[in-house]
Scaffold this active site. Structure first.
Site, PDB file in Angstrom:
ATOM      1  N   ASP A  28      35.409  40.715  32.875  1.00 55.13           N
ATOM      2  CA  ASP A  28      35.621  40.154  34.436  1.00 55.13           C
ATOM      3  C   ASP A  28      34.300  40.501  35.313  1.00 55.13           C
ATOM      4  O   ASP A  28      34.385  40.772  36.169  1.00 55.13           O
ATOM      5  CB  ASP A  28      36.520  41.283  35.098  1.00 55.13           C
ATOM      6  N   LYS A 133      43.344  36.266  32.091  1.00 52.62           N
ATOM      7  CA  LYS A 133      44.175  37.565  31.947  1.00 52.62           C
ATOM      8  C   LYS A 133      44.825  37.847  33.027  1.00 52.62           C
ATOM      9  O   LYS A 133      44.092  37.970  34.251  1.00 52.62           O
ATOM     10  CB  LYS A 133      43.535  38.735  31.056  1.00 52.62           C
ATOM     11  N   CYS A 166      39.724  47.592  34.042  1.00 53.62           N
ATOM     12  CA  CYS A 166      39.890  46.437  33.194  1.00 53.62           C
ATOM     13  C   CYS A 166      39.188  46.864  31.721  1.00 53.62           C
ATOM     14  O   CYS A 166      39.498  46.346  30.701  1.00 53.62           O
ATOM     15  CB  CYS A 166      39.625  45.113  33.654  1.00 53.62           C
TER      16      CYS A 166
HETATM   17  C1  C5J Z   1      39.154  45.012  37.155  1.00 56.84           C
HETATM   18  C2  C5J Z   1      40.199  45.698  38.965  1.00 56.84           C
HETATM   19  N1  C5J Z   1      38.553  44.107  36.366  1.00 56.84           N
HETATM   20  N2  C5J Z   1      39.398  46.919  39.151  1.00 56.84           N
HETATM   21  N3  C5J Z   1      40.019  44.931  38.025  1.00 56.84           N
HETATM   22  O1  C5J Z   1      38.628  46.135  36.753  1.00 56.84           O
HETATM   23  O2  C5J Z   1      41.242  45.604  39.777  1.00 56.84           O
END
Ligand code: C5J
Length: 228
Positions: A28, A133, A166
């Site tokens: 991400d 995802k 994530c």
């Molecule tokens: C991720 C989030 N990528 N913190 N998303 O960690 O909402």
């Protein structure tokens, strides 16, 4: 691919893998989490904490690519009709901007929108795997496990954001599916430094209950050995 054994110092003990059966998983690293003006900042977070890891991630990605290793990128991403976004996720906390609303970089966490893209510094190259995802974990409702199994992958090296959300969720999902997992500690970050520290500790606690952790230098040295 020829077998290339890699061993590096890690916690709680040395991590060993073979390049041919290992994937670098980058979680991400999206504009909406990392760039000023994105979703992360609208939630009140200091995104400079996250952008600070980009050079370290670039160094690992470029060494990994040069060695011929498999690369997986993920994006937290929902369909344009939000059919894969449960109301519990969309509404929790009554945020000013919800998933699917129009934010500074387009519709928030929606596939195809500018903010949903991976930052240019870490853009996927043709042939690299990109997983969209809908959850926090990279394995939930995605083809990732099947794809990795088909390629004979047994070990995963993780980078990305955020450490405790994530990244950790994906590592736990991977661990439960039988992968040996390493987290590169200078290539992951949280908006909350104390959460990152706690996550790194809990991953390698109890004999590596989720996996291994180490700074990226050990991997870089293993990938680019100096003259004998
Ligand atoms: C991720 C989030 N990528 N913190 N998303 O960690 O909402």
């Amino acid at each position: 691919m020829t077998q290339t054994a890699i061993t590096l110092a890690a916690q709680p003990f040395d991590f060993s893998c073979d390049l041919a059966s290992t994937a670098l998983v980058i979680i991400d690293m999206q504009r909406d989490f990392i760039e000023p003006g994105g979703f992360g900042e609208t939630l009140g977070n200091d995104v400079s904490l996250l952008s600070a890891i980009v050079p370290a991630c670039q160094a690992v990605l470029s060494a990994w690519r040069a060695a011929g290793g498999l690369v997986v990128h993920t994006r937290e991403s929902h369909r344009v009709d939000l059919s894969d976004c449960p109301p519990a996720k969309r509404n929790r906390g009554n945020p000013r901007l919800r998933i699917g609303d129009t934010g500074p970089m387009g519709r928030i966490l929606v596939a195809g929108e500018p903010g949903n893209q991976i930052i240019p510094a870490l853009s996927p190259m043709p042939g690299e795997i990109v997983i969209d995802k809908p959850g926090k974990g990279a394995f939930y409702a995605t083809p990732l496990h099947v794809t990795l199994r088909k390629k004979g992958v047994t070990h995963l090296i993780f980078m990305g954001v955020t450490t405790e959300v994530c990244v950790q969720t994906s590592m736990r999902e991977a661990n439960d599916r039988g992968y040996d997992c390493l987290l590169l500690t200078d290539c992951t970050e949280s908006y909350f430094p104390q959460f990152k520290a706690a996550t790194v500790d809990m991953i390698h606690a109890q004999g590596g209950i989720v996996g291994w952790t180490s700074p990226s230098q050990g991997l870089l040295s293993a990938l680019t050995p100096g003259p004998a």
